[in-house]
Scaffold this active site. Sequence first.
Site, PDB file in Angstrom:
ATOM      1  CG  ASP A   1      25.489   2.748  33.858  1.00 30.06           C
ATOM      2  OD1 ASP A   1      25.225   3.880  33.414  1.00 30.06           O
ATOM      3  OD2 ASP A   1      24.810   2.186  34.732  1.00 30.06           O
TER       4      ASP A   1
ATOM      5  CD  GLU B   1      21.836   1.840  37.604  1.00 30.52           C
ATOM      6  OE1 GLU B   1      22.997   1.941  38.033  1.00 30.52           O
ATOM      7  OE2 GLU B   1      21.092   2.838  37.412  1.00 30.52           O
TER       8      GLU B   1
END
Length: 343
Positions: free
Chosen positions: A239, A218
């Site tokens: 997140d 990511e």
Amino acid sequence: MAYVQEAVNKIIELCKIASPTGYTDKIMEYLVSEVKKLGFKYEITNTKSFIVDLGHGDSNAILFMAHIDTLGAMVKSIKENGRLKLTKIGGYPFSHIENENCIVFTRDGKEYTGTIYNVHPSVHVYKDTGTIERNEDNIEVVLDQKVKSKEDVKELGIMPGDFIAFDPRTILTKTGFLKSRFLDDKAGAGILLTLAKIVRDFVIEPKRKIYIMFTSYEEVGHGAAAGIPEDVSEIIAVDMGAVGGDLESDVYSVSICAKDSSGPYDYDIVTKLIKAAKLADVNFTVDIYPYYSSDASVAMYAGYNVKHGLIGPGVYASHGYERTHVDAIEATLKLLQKYLELE
């Protein structure tokens, strides 16, 4: 709430496992061990995403994702004086890692500790200690080894391309503040591991089939570009919620992202997340992140035919020495539980 403490414990354990992007095998071993304890099926994709099947419904599957990779560095070159030059992994200013302890991982399995300094670190020696530009040329690793030359370092087995992990300095205060590097996104990962246990324990009765996905790339932009199961119709990235500026978010709440640098998130999903937050009676904010993009957006760019959303506990000082609060972790976990109970 016992599961909140469980989530906090998992986050702390995850933060202490070095996992800069590209060097995630150790944390993958941790995930395998945890998921085996829970009894769920899992798979590891070629791009090192870890996918867990939590079962339940047969169709209209939902996938929650978090990333286990973090910011870090690599050895770019070895200087003639035995110091190491860095190249960054992920996006952060060099000032964020100055004076940090670190570990260098060699390709043959050795580990060497060191400290990151600017090249003029002493105020008693250098006039420009405070003003020297923090960049690739002026930041270096000083190894905790008796080395004085490039050849000394090579004899240790260190070479360009070796990974460097920063000390997370993870602390949970008596007042509930969790301070650590890499809450982005070890916080999300710990919350999802706890959600898996909640599902296993039948605390909630989900209406849909559920997957959890932990991605490994990511921080460099392609974590969720591959590997999403074919029956998934909806993805939600768990997140961090960015805190600062004119954003509504804070470290005590779960943040629901309506838009980031990749554009708006799915209208129906954002609306449903807001509804779930209200029903769960948790502190929440709706935010627009100007310099942010999530794995959910990466999946959209990759062409997946899914609806997408993004939430996370409020995290202050992102990509630095980050901080959140147990209240934000609890709010995120409760929101996810309530969301799964909605039609």
